[in-house]
Design a protein around this motif. Structure first.
Motif, PDB file in Angstrom:
ATOM      1  N   THR A  72      -4.479  -6.957  34.221  1.00  0.00           N
ATOM      2  CA  THR A  72      -4.632  -8.166  35.046  1.00  0.00           C
ATOM      3  C   THR A  72      -3.476  -9.134  34.777  1.00  0.00           C
ATOM      4  O   THR A  72      -3.163  -9.420  33.621  1.00  0.00           O
ATOM      5  N   LYS A  85      -7.194 -16.752  35.719  1.00  0.00           N
ATOM      6  CA  LYS A  85      -8.447 -16.183  36.240  1.00  0.00           C
ATOM      7  C   LYS A  85      -9.615 -16.786  35.455  1.00  0.00           C
ATOM      8  O   LYS A  85     -10.605 -17.225  36.043  1.00  0.00           O
ATOM      9  N   LEU A 102      -4.248 -13.643  33.289  1.00  0.00           N
ATOM     10  CA  LEU A 102      -5.650 -13.652  32.831  1.00  0.00           C
ATOM     11  C   LEU A 102      -6.126 -15.082  32.568  1.00  0.00           C
ATOM     12  O   LEU A 102      -7.245 -15.454  32.937  1.00  0.00           O
ATOM     13  N   THR A 134     -15.038 -11.632  39.811  1.00  0.00           N
ATOM     14  CA  THR A 134     -13.701 -11.097  39.561  1.00  0.00           C
ATOM     15  C   THR A 134     -13.766 -10.270  38.281  1.00  0.00           C
ATOM     16  O   THR A 134     -14.312 -10.744  37.279  1.00  0.00           O
ATOM     17  N   CYS A 171     -11.570  -8.512  35.396  1.00  0.00           N
ATOM     18  CA  CYS A 171     -10.230  -8.471  34.796  1.00  0.00           C
ATOM     19  C   CYS A 171     -10.164  -7.346  33.762  1.00  0.00           C
ATOM     20  O   CYS A 171     -11.197  -6.930  33.230  1.00  0.00           O
ATOM     21  N   HIS A 172      -8.959  -6.896  33.491  1.00  0.00           N
ATOM     22  CA  HIS A 172      -8.767  -5.793  32.533  1.00  0.00           C
ATOM     23  C   HIS A 172      -7.382  -5.895  31.920  1.00  0.00           C
ATOM     24  O   HIS A 172      -6.707  -6.923  32.098  1.00  0.00           O
ATOM     25  N   ARG A 193     -13.712  -3.785  31.883  1.00  0.00           N
ATOM     26  CA  ARG A 193     -14.240  -2.974  33.002  1.00  0.00           C
ATOM     27  C   ARG A 193     -14.818  -1.661  32.510  1.00  0.00           C
ATOM     28  O   ARG A 193     -14.692  -0.621  33.160  1.00  0.00           O
TER      29      ARG A 193
END
Ligand code: NDP
Length: 285
Positions: A191, A197, A194, A185, A187-188, A165
């Motif tokens: 999250t 996702k 992961l 979406t 994510c970082h 991000r």
């Protein structure tokens, strides 16, 4: 096995077009011009700056480099930027980051005229991207979008998962995918799940900076994988953020590292400089 998305080939094709458009502009007495400002001696920055200059020369774009000593004051740097803002030969201004600690990076980026901000980092240009009316789009994420376009990937209605991000890659690429009607979406590092996702994604865009952290078995069968990551392992080897060999088993198409997103970034800098010159010539809005 996944098809390779060849960033080098796409970049070469785009640079040919940029060179042709540049000649057309020069014939109209408008030579696209880029000013590159480098403060200090950072070896990686020096390499990037010289690559940018060579790419400009190959495309017929005029470029001028301002190499300033590490101890240059913030006031001196701002003064140079103000002068470049007013210089009619200059369509784009790029300040190579990172800057030495005594210089306030945001102050510098905010001093660049938004009309010459070919890196797309000025808050005005960030805001224009958020509202869906971009003026200049940042080069790396814009390069990702061009790769998807050249590969014929339709984003409308697709699930896109962006891992990372940052202001220079993750956030802007997410906004660009949203503008193309994907469901996005982001994510970082905090999250949860992961892997799940990533497993839900039709398109995975990895911009993390951790070697091969995204495992091949997380990738959905038939997904598209764009790996922005560049990580040095050992003396010479570069790897991406995605386990390339593993991901090839599941993905429909994937970018290699090196030779994927990398060559697109400088290409988009040339593209934005040309766009700015076309605006000066009154050819585009
Ligand atoms: P940043 O370090 O600014 O951002 C990395 C992002 O990854 C952060 O948002 C961070 O989360 C997230 N992250 C870190 N660890 C994890 C984790 N374990 N799980 C999930 N997310 C995680 O990097 P950049 O965006 O500047 O660059 C990303 C990569 O892209 C780097 O490898 C860089 O070298 C490469 N790059 C390549 C370019 C090219 O031209 N090819 C140009 C620019 C970058 P959090 O926000 O929570 O800390």
């Amino acid at each position: 096995m996944a098809e390779l998305i060849d960033g080098k080939a796409i970049a070469a094709k785009m640079r040919e077009q940029i060179a042709a458009d540049t000649q057309e502009l020069i014939a109209k007495k408008v030579t696209p011009g880029l000013a590159v400002v480098l403060v200090g001696e950072d070896p990686a920055s020096r390499v990037y700056v010289s690559m940018k200059e060579k790419a400009c020369a190959a495309a017929g774009i005029y470029s001028v480099e301002h190499k300033l000593a590490t101890e240059t004051s913030e006031a001196e740097l701002l003064e140079l930027i103000v002068a470049l803002n007013e210089d009619e030969k200059i369509d784009g201004i790029l300040v190579q980051l990172p800057l030495p600690d005594h210089i306030d990076e945001s102050k510098v980026l905010e001093t660049i005229s938004p009309a010459k901000d070919v890196d797309g980092f000025h808050p005005y240009n960030v805001g224009r991207l958020v509202t869906g009316n971009p003026v200049f789009q940042p080069c790396t994420p814009y390069g990702v979008m061009k790769m998807l376009e050249y590969t014929g990937v339709e984003l409308k209605g697709k699930e896109v998962v962006v891992v990372g991000r940052s202001n220079i890659v993750g956030k802007p690429v997410a906004l660009m995918c949203l503008a193309e009607h994907a469901t996005v979406t982001i994510c970082h590092s905090r999250t949860a799940d992961l892997s799940q996702k990533v497993a839900s994604a039709d398109v995975v865009i990895a911009a993390v900076g951790r070697p091969e952290m995204i495992k091949g078995e997380w990738i959905k069968k038939g997904a598209i994988v764009i790996d922005v990551g560049v990580n040095r392992v050992g003396e010479k080897k570069l790897v991406g953020d995605v386990d390339f060999a593993g991901a090839c088993e599941n993905a429909a198409a994937i970018t290699p590292v090196p030779g994927g997103v990398g060559p697109m970034t400088i290409t988009m800098l040339l593209y934005n400089t040309l766009l700015s010159a076309k605006r000066r010539a009154g050819m585009v809005d």
